[in-house]
Motif scaffolding. Structure first.
Motif, PDB file in Angstrom:
ATOM      1  N   ASP A 173       0.832  -1.204   0.000  1.00  0.00           N
ATOM      2  CA  ASP A 173       0.000   0.000   0.000  1.00  0.00           C
ATOM      3  C   ASP A 173       0.869   1.259   0.000  1.00  0.00           C
ATOM      4  N   LYS A 174       2.147   1.110  -0.434  1.00  0.00           N
ATOM      5  CA  LYS A 174       3.089   2.225  -0.333  1.00  0.00           C
ATOM      6  C   LYS A 174       3.307   2.969  -1.634  1.00  0.00           C
ATOM      7  N   TYR A 175       3.461   2.246  -2.761  1.00  0.00           N
ATOM      8  CA  TYR A 175       3.828   2.907  -4.006  1.00  0.00           C
ATOM      9  C   TYR A 175       3.095   2.305  -5.195  1.00  0.00           C
ATOM     10  N   GLN A 176       2.940   3.131  -6.214  1.00  0.00           N
ATOM     11  CA  GLN A 176       2.566   2.661  -7.538  1.00  0.00           C
ATOM     12  C   GLN A 176       3.543   3.262  -8.542  1.00  0.00           C
ATOM     13  N   VAL A 177       3.731   2.535  -9.646  1.00  0.00           N
ATOM     14  CA  VAL A 177       4.582   3.048 -10.710  1.00  0.00           C
ATOM     15  C   VAL A 177       3.899   2.821 -12.052  1.00  0.00           C
ATOM     16  N   LEU A 178       4.015   3.793 -12.917  1.00  0.00           N
ATOM     17  CA  LEU A 178       3.608   3.688 -14.312  1.00  0.00           C
ATOM     18  C   LEU A 178       4.884   3.609 -15.140  1.00  0.00           C
ATOM     19  N   LEU A 179       4.946   2.644 -16.044  1.00  0.00           N
ATOM     20  CA  LEU A 179       6.092   2.490 -16.937  1.00  0.00           C
ATOM     21  C   LEU A 179       5.566   2.461 -18.367  1.00  0.00           C
ATOM     22  N   ARG A 180       6.067   3.373 -19.190  1.00  0.00           N
ATOM     23  CA  ARG A 180       5.572   3.496 -20.568  1.00  0.00           C
ATOM     24  C   ARG A 180       6.741   3.530 -21.544  1.00  0.00           C
ATOM     25  N   VAL A 181       6.550   2.923 -22.732  1.00  0.00           N
ATOM     26  CA  VAL A 181       7.517   2.968 -23.826  1.00  0.00           C
ATOM     27  C   VAL A 181       6.792   3.422 -25.093  1.00  0.00           C
ATOM     28  N   HIS A 182       7.381   4.355 -25.837  1.00  0.00           N
ATOM     29  CA  HIS A 182       6.763   4.794 -27.089  1.00  0.00           C
ATOM     30  C   HIS A 182       7.826   5.213 -28.097  1.00  0.00           C
ATOM     31  N   ARG A 183       7.462   5.135 -29.379  1.00  0.00           N
ATOM     32  CA  ARG A 183       8.358   5.581 -30.445  1.00  0.00           C
ATOM     33  C   ARG A 183       8.611   7.075 -30.295  1.00  0.00           C
TER      34      ARG A 183
END
Length: 217
Positions: A173-183
């Motif tokens: 319940d401490k952290y969230q992360v978004l990881l994205r890759v795009h051209r």
């Protein structure tokens, strides 16, 4: 014959010793190079000054009473210093750390110093995901945003300039992360396919028990 055999044996032993010494030197060089990289070592929610004291990368003080962000004064890697959920990124050039009331409240960064080829971008995101798995992070919203994988399907999706890919992970319940890759259009290398990675880290902001419907393509 005996003399030649002894000389040959000594040369082999010397060769093995020199090879071992060379391997040790390479390992030491690698660890030293990693240690010499500037880093910001932090925990979400901690006082800004605690991060500054712990880090080897320089960053300005927080502004009292303001909601704003700071940037390291050089390329730096992120080290999340949580004893359970910690992880380390590669060197980053775009790197902002948000604060509120002089406490760290979020990070937005691109864990690279230049746009990457697809093989290199996949290597970065897969290594980050491996760190998260090993320290107890869990992928969330897997139906609509599954973890990255080195598969033909993922490669085709990432090469599509209209798609790219995003995945979400949560640490208790401490952290969230978004990881994205795009051209990314790299004007220095207009004939190459280059990619940018985005990493957003903060306290949980998305519910994990529901997902939006997957839109038909």
């Amino acid at each position: 014959m005996k003399l030649q055999s002894r000389v040959g044996g000594r040369r082999r032993r010397l060769g093995i010793v020199l090879l071992a010494l060379f391997a040790v030197a390479l390992l030491r060089w690698g660890f030293q190079a990693l240690a010499d990289e500037p880093e910001l070592a932090l925990v979400i929610g901690e006082p800004w000054e605690d991060m500054r004291k712990r880090s080897s990368a320089a960053i300005s003080p927080a502004i009292p009473g303001e909601v704003w962000f700071g940037m390291p004064k050089s390329d730096a890697r992120l080290r999340v210093s949580d004893p359970q959920y910690g992880f380390v990124t590669p060197l980053a050039r775009f790197f902002t750390i948000g604060f509120e009331n002089e406490r760290i409240d979020g990070i937005r960064m691109s864990p690279q110093i230049e746009p990457l080829l697809l093989d290199d971008a996949l290597k970065v995101v897969l290594e980050l995901q491996d760190q998260w798995r090993q320290s107890g992070w869990i992928p969330i919203r897997q139906r609509s945003a599954p973890p990255f994988a080195d598969t033909p399907e993922w490669r085709a999706q990432l090469r599509d300039v209209n798609k790219g890919g995003t995945t979400y992970w949560q640490a208790g319940d401490k952290y969230q992360v978004l990881l994205r890759v795009h051209r990314f259009k790299d004007y220095k290398r207009p004939d190459e396919e280059r990619y940018m990675i985005t990493l957003n880290l903060g306290k949980p902001w998305l519910p994990t028990h529901t997902e939006p419907p997957v839109l038909a393509r």
